[in-house]
Design an enzyme around this catalytic site. Structure first.
Site, PDB file in Angstrom:
ATOM      1  N   TYR A 102      -2.518  -0.429  10.600  1.00 49.47           N
ATOM      2  CA  TYR A 102      -2.570  -0.850   9.201  1.00 49.47           C
ATOM      3  C   TYR A 102      -1.249  -0.512   8.508  1.00 49.47           C
ATOM      4  O   TYR A 102      -0.682  -1.339   7.777  1.00 49.47           O
ATOM      5  CB  TYR A 102      -3.738  -0.163   8.503  1.00 49.47           C
ATOM      6  CG  TYR A 102      -3.880  -0.505   7.034  1.00 49.47           C
ATOM      7  CD1 TYR A 102      -4.511  -1.669   6.638  1.00 49.47           C
ATOM      8  CD2 TYR A 102      -3.382   0.358   6.056  1.00 49.47           C
ATOM      9  CE1 TYR A 102      -4.648  -1.983   5.283  1.00 49.47           C
ATOM     10  CE2 TYR A 102      -3.514   0.053   4.707  1.00 49.47           C
ATOM     11  CZ  TYR A 102      -4.147  -1.113   4.329  1.00 49.47           C
ATOM     12  OH  TYR A 102      -4.268  -1.416   2.988  1.00 49.47           O
ATOM     13  N   SER A 143       0.860  -1.184   0.000  1.00 47.82           N
ATOM     14  CA  SER A 143       0.000   0.000   0.000  1.00 47.82           C
ATOM     15  C   SER A 143       0.894   1.231   0.000  1.00 47.82           C
ATOM     16  O   SER A 143       2.095   1.144   0.318  1.00 47.82           O
ATOM     17  CB  SER A 143      -0.878  -0.012   1.258  1.00 47.82           C
ATOM     18  OG  SER A 143      -1.504   1.238   1.471  1.00 47.82           O
TER      19      SER A 143
END
Length: 254
Positions: free
Chosen positions: A158, A145
């Site tokens: 995250y 990501s």
């Protein structure tokens, strides 16, 4: 263009019964690979596999196992190998998100994120890579990501998992390159998916994404397919341990 041809290759994509994983599965099918569609629910995986087969005319097979459980992963990979052999391509896509400020972040959510986003890539990667090493070839693509590099409030946990994916990918490269295996990470920017539906619906946040991204928009899942095919194909045989950001330029600018 034959270097990008995936005909004759088998791909396993975790978490591919929906969302980004489903779009990635479609892309590999259209490039010629046969695809093992994976999900938490066997019925959902079977339904997705059938739909993808109908849509692309490609060959699919469905499986379901808990990617956070070592015994379940070992058994799941064994079943795939019994049916289709060791996958030529592994895409570690399974993932979840939790958004809570750091000071209030629940311990249980931290554990869930680490298990689903990071431990799963370690477990599935290890068991599939053993067969790849015996064969002498393989492609592992871990889904990272922009949070592998950038932080935002409310998603510290995250971001930690996606930063871990970047380093796990480099570690896989260090340990597996000698067996003819290339391990790379594909790192999306802000993409409109089921996981980000609430953010897409937030007009203020969508304006921020458009303003912060040089491309001026949310990513579309099909934007990832070309990069995935490259990393899955012979075209990337000398590319190893890299994180390829598909983010409309977000990580390139301040």
């Amino acid at each position: 263009m034959s270097a990008f041809d995936l005909r004759g290759r088998t791909a396993l994509i975790t978490g591919s019964s929906r969302g980004i994983g489903n779009a990635l599965a479609q892309g590999l099918l259209e490039a010629g690979a046969r695809v093992v569609v994976h999900g938490r629910s066997r019925s959902a995986a079977e339904r997705a596999a059938a739909e993808l087969g109908d849509k692309t005319g490609g060959t699919t097979w469905a499986t379901a196992f808990d990617v956070t459980n070592a015994a379940a992963v070992e058994q799941g990979v064994h079943e795939i190998e019994e049916v289709w052999g060791t996958p030529d391509i592994l895409v570690n896509n399974a993932g979840i998100q939790r958004r809570t400020p750091f000071l209030d972040f629940p311990d249980a959510d931290w554990d869930d994120l680490i298990a689903t986003n990071l431990t799963s890539a370690f477990l599935v990667g290890k068991h599939v890579a053993r067969g790849m090493a015996k064969r002498g070839s393989g492609k592992i693509i871990n889904i990272g990501s922009v949070q592998s590099r950038l932080a935002r409030p409310g998603i510290a946990a995250y971001g930690a998992t996606k930063g871990g994916i970047a380093m796990l990918t480099q570690g896989m490269c260090a340990d597996l390159a000698g067996f003819g295996i290339q391990a790379n990470a594909l790192a999306p920017g802000y993409f409109a998916t089921e996981l980000t539906a609430a953010l897409v619906a937030d007009e203020q946040f969508t304006q921020w994404v458009a303003g912060r991204t040089p491309a001026g928009r949310w990513g579309r899942v099909e934007d990832l397919v070309g990069a995935l095919v490259f990393l899955s194909s012979s075209a990337s045989d000398f590319v190893n341990g890299q994180v390829l950001y598909v983010d409309g330029g977000m990580t390139a600018v301040v």
